[in-house]
Design an enzyme around this catalytic site. Sequence first.
Site, mmCIF file in Angstrom:
data_model
loop_
_atom_site.group_PDB
_atom_site.id
_atom_site.type_symbol
_atom_site.label_atom_id
_atom_site.label_comp_id
_atom_site.label_asym_id
_atom_site.label_seq_id
_atom_site.Cartn_x
_atom_site.Cartn_y
_atom_site.Cartn_z
ATOM 1 N N THR A 175 0.775 -0.927 -0.042
ATOM 2 C CA THR A 175 -0.113 -0.020 -0.062
ATOM 3 C C THR A 175 1.033 1.124 -0.080
ATOM 4 O O THR A 175 1.899 1.318 0.686
ATOM 5 C CB THR A 175 -0.899 0.103 1.329
ATOM 6 O OG1 THR A 175 -1.449 -1.371 1.192
ATOM 7 C CG2 THR A 175 -1.740 1.238 1.216
ATOM 8 N N ARG A 192 -16.854 -10.168 -10.100
ATOM 9 C CA ARG A 192 -16.387 -10.596 -11.459
ATOM 10 C C ARG A 192 -16.463 -11.964 -11.898
ATOM 11 O O ARG A 192 -16.643 -12.253 -13.192
ATOM 12 C CB ARG A 192 -15.148 -10.035 -11.385
ATOM 13 C CG ARG A 192 -14.014 -9.672 -12.526
ATOM 14 C CD ARG A 192 -12.524 -9.201 -12.552
ATOM 15 N NE ARG A 192 -12.718 -8.034 -11.570
ATOM 16 C CZ ARG A 192 -11.577 -7.583 -10.944
ATOM 17 N NH1 ARG A 192 -10.699 -8.802 -10.484
ATOM 18 N NH2 ARG A 192 -11.526 -6.435 -10.352
ATOM 19 N N GLU A 202 -15.331 -4.439 0.058
ATOM 20 C CA GLU A 202 -15.736 -4.208 -1.162
ATOM 21 C C GLU A 202 -14.837 -4.821 -2.335
ATOM 22 O O GLU A 202 -15.533 -5.257 -3.228
ATOM 23 C CB GLU A 202 -15.806 -2.699 -1.289
ATOM 24 C CG GLU A 202 -16.707 -1.814 -0.249
ATOM 25 C CD GLU A 202 -16.424 -1.956 1.044
ATOM 26 O OE1 GLU A 202 -15.134 -1.816 1.388
ATOM 27 O OE2 GLU A 202 -17.410 -1.951 1.947
ATOM 28 N N GLU A 224 -5.801 -6.060 3.698
ATOM 29 C CA GLU A 224 -5.480 -7.199 2.877
ATOM 30 C C GLU A 224 -6.606 -7.353 1.790
ATOM 31 O O GLU A 224 -7.069 -8.626 1.291
ATOM 32 C CB GLU A 224 -5.330 -8.734 3.506
ATOM 33 C CG GLU A 224 -4.380 -8.420 4.580
ATOM 34 C CD GLU A 224 -3.300 -9.605 4.750
ATOM 35 O OE1 GLU A 224 -3.623 -10.732 4.185
ATOM 36 O OE2 GLU A 224 -2.451 -9.646 5.727
HETATM 37 C C1 LIG Z 1 -3.946 -1.347 10.635
HETATM 38 C C2 LIG Z 1 -3.665 -1.377 9.121
HETATM 39 C C3 LIG Z 1 -2.691 -2.208 8.921
HETATM 40 C C4 LIG Z 1 -2.242 -2.281 7.470
HETATM 41 N N1 LIG Z 1 -1.141 -3.137 7.188
HETATM 42 C C5 LIG Z 1 -0.780 -3.218 5.900
HETATM 43 C C6 LIG Z 1 0.474 -4.123 5.427
HETATM 44 O O1 LIG Z 1 1.126 -4.371 6.291
HETATM 45 N N2 LIG Z 1 0.870 -3.828 4.147
HETATM 46 C C7 LIG Z 1 0.293 -3.145 3.263
HETATM 47 O O2 LIG Z 1 0.728 -3.147 2.132
HETATM 48 N N3 LIG Z 1 -0.987 -2.450 3.656
HETATM 49 C C8 LIG Z 1 -1.562 -2.436 4.811
HETATM 50 N N4 LIG Z 1 -2.440 -1.894 5.097
HETATM 51 C C9 LIG Z 1 -3.147 -0.974 4.296
HETATM 52 C C10 LIG Z 1 -4.576 -1.703 3.877
HETATM 53 O O3 LIG Z 1 -4.546 -3.048 2.928
HETATM 54 C C11 LIG Z 1 -5.612 -0.748 2.774
HETATM 55 O O4 LIG Z 1 -5.827 0.388 3.830
HETATM 56 C C12 LIG Z 1 -6.653 -1.392 2.169
HETATM 57 O O5 LIG Z 1 -5.972 -1.937 1.004
HETATM 58 C C13 LIG Z 1 -7.595 -0.019 1.704
HETATM 59 O O6 LIG Z 1 -6.692 0.862 0.995
HETATM 60 P P1 LIG Z 1 -7.141 2.451 1.394
HETATM 61 O O7 LIG Z 1 -6.898 2.595 2.744
HETATM 62 O O8 LIG Z 1 -6.119 3.319 0.675
HETATM 63 O O9 LIG Z 1 -8.488 2.768 0.861
HETATM 64 P P2 LIG Z 1 -8.990 3.052 -0.501
HETATM 65 O O10 LIG Z 1 -8.735 2.261 -1.445
HETATM 66 O O11 LIG Z 1 -8.952 4.634 -0.544
HETATM 67 O O12 LIG Z 1 -10.791 2.643 -0.318
HETATM 68 C C14 LIG Z 1 -11.435 3.540 0.299
HETATM 69 C C15 LIG Z 1 -12.988 2.802 0.326
HETATM 70 O O13 LIG Z 1 -13.229 3.118 -0.958
HETATM 71 C C16 LIG Z 1 -13.865 1.447 -1.210
HETATM 72 N N5 LIG Z 1 -13.161 1.327 -2.696
HETATM 73 C C17 LIG Z 1 -11.989 1.339 -3.258
HETATM 74 N N6 LIG Z 1 -12.228 1.223 -4.653
HETATM 75 C C18 LIG Z 1 -13.302 0.407 -4.700
HETATM 76 C C19 LIG Z 1 -14.141 0.021 -5.856
HETATM 77 N N7 LIG Z 1 -13.467 -0.253 -6.976
HETATM 78 N N8 LIG Z 1 -15.321 -0.559 -5.805
HETATM 79 C C20 LIG Z 1 -15.961 -0.281 -4.553
HETATM 80 N N9 LIG Z 1 -15.402 0.220 -3.358
HETATM 81 C C21 LIG Z 1 -14.109 0.735 -3.365
HETATM 82 C C22 LIG Z 1 -13.046 0.741 -0.354
HETATM 83 O O14 LIG Z 1 -13.470 -0.385 -0.135
HETATM 84 C C23 LIG Z 1 -13.088 1.469 0.913
HETATM 85 O O15 LIG Z 1 -14.164 1.321 1.431
HETATM 86 C C24 LIG Z 1 -3.051 -1.711 6.520
HETATM 87 C C25 LIG Z 1 -3.830 -0.909 6.967
HETATM 88 C C26 LIG Z 1 -4.263 -0.734 8.114
HETATM 89 C C27 LIG Z 1 -5.667 0.270 8.455
#
Ligand SMILES: Cc1cc2nc3c(=O)[nH]c(=O)nc-3n(C[C@H](O)[C@H](O)[C@H](O)COP(=O)(O)OP(=O)(O)OC[C@H]3O[C@@H](n4cnc5c(N)ncnc54)[C@H](O)[C@@H]3O)c2cc1C
Length: 388
Positions: free
Chosen positions: A125, A376, A368, A364
């Site tokens: 991420t 898909r 959604e 992970e």
């Molecule tokens: C405590 C914590 C630990 C984490 N640890 C790791 C780690 O070790 N390594 C790592 O790489 N990442 C890690 N993450 C990141 C995590 O995987 C991401 O937060 C997650 O994948 C969502 O990305 P975002 O936060 O940018 O949300 P966004 O992608 O911005 O999404 C925001 C909202 O929009 C929705 N959304 C986005 N796109 C779509 C779509 N096409 N259709 C429908 N809904 C959609 C999402 O479901 C969400 O509800 C961690 C996150 C947290 C909070």
Amino acid sequence: MDFNLNEDQIAFRDAARAFAEKSMAPHAARWDKEHTFPVDVLREAGEMGFMGMYTPESLGGMGLSRLDTSVIVEELAAACPSTAAYITIHNMVSWMVASFASDDLRQDVVPRLASGEWLGSYCLTEPGAGSDAASLRTRAVRDGDSYVLNGSKMFISGAGGTDILVVMARTGEADSGARGISTFVVPAGADGISYGKNEEKMGWHSQPTRLVTFEDVRIPAANRVGEEGEGFAIAMKALDGGRLNIATCSLGGAQSALLRARNYLHERQQFGKPLATFQALQFKLADMATNLVAARQMVRLGAFKLDSGDPEATLHCAMAKRFATDTCFEVVNEALQLHGGYGYIQEYPVERLLRDLRVHQILEGTNEIMRLIVARRVLEDGVAEAIQ
Ligand SMILES: Cc1cc2nc3c(=O)[nH]c(=O)nc-3n(C[C@H](O)[C@H](O)[C@H](O)COP(=O)(O)OP(=O)(O)OC[C@H]3O[C@@H](n4cnc5c(N)ncnc54)[C@H](O)[C@@H]3O)c2cc1C
């Protein structure tokens, strides 16, 4: 079809439960309160084999199936979902290096990860690339026998307390999408790496979460895992298992909350009798137990599909992750409700379980995105067999 645990699985479950009850459960509330990353206990988990559960035995792991792993992780999560979840992320990292790195790199890194001597983080991420991970912008530019990394990774679990970062970075052109991404093993203390503050989170307090920034970080080209351009596929393959792991952490938390609610209904008296005698509350317990069992069966089916190399494994892992993390969160929420006001008080563990399980619906791959993967596939041909 045999739905019973076999003798080995029962032995793994019992060993994990004994470890969790001795080394994790008594400390989980303190780790939560003091935001302690329990490195000593992680090393102890390594001695038990839990830091390399599905890493091959030839590289120091236990060489277990995903199904066996799930049986163990559920027990660890019943004691502390947050610590168990970090252990699973570490296992995913260990598996990635063991499965796709060159022989020299895997021999160098994996035994130390599997023993718990080194801890790992998974870095996909970015601030601008969450659900759309294939749009990541961290760059790795080849320079002779090295790559030079620039960019940043957001929300990295364990960061600041780990030794190895497995980093997905762009080696192709800016618009190369998923095909332009490669994976690298990066020493966490390499020159040019800096760490942000430990994020103040709702739960998962027993593991740090940090921004990691790379500024002209030079690493040997031999630290690339797999070929150039294969990194996104490697990251996604790892996440199939990672999603089952996170779903399993939800199962453990929900099982613990359910049993605590059951005990509480027996102990607590209102209107002159135990709460357990009220049928409305009995029905709640019945639904919680039913939903938990349904979630567990989905996780075990996903694990079976992954273990057997089923072409529909990704679909089943996504379905299991979505269903189990949503369902188990609701089970814990109901358990909190059954505790009345006491459920909201930190002296009782249920509120911690609720805070810890909430993030499983987000990371992970959000739930959604799980629906997106499932939808898909459902829209394609051959779905009737795929979901049978
Ligand atoms: C405590 C914590 C630990 C984490 N640890 C790791 C780690 O070790 N390594 C790592 O790489 N990442 C890690 N993450 C990141 C995590 O995987 C991401 O937060 C997650 O994948 C969502 O990305 P975002 O936060 O940018 O949300 P966004 O992608 O911005 O999404 C925001 C909202 O929009 C929705 N959304 C986005 N796109 C779509 C779509 N096409 N259709 C429908 N809904 C959609 C999402 O479901 C969400 O509800 C961690 C996150 C947290 C909070």
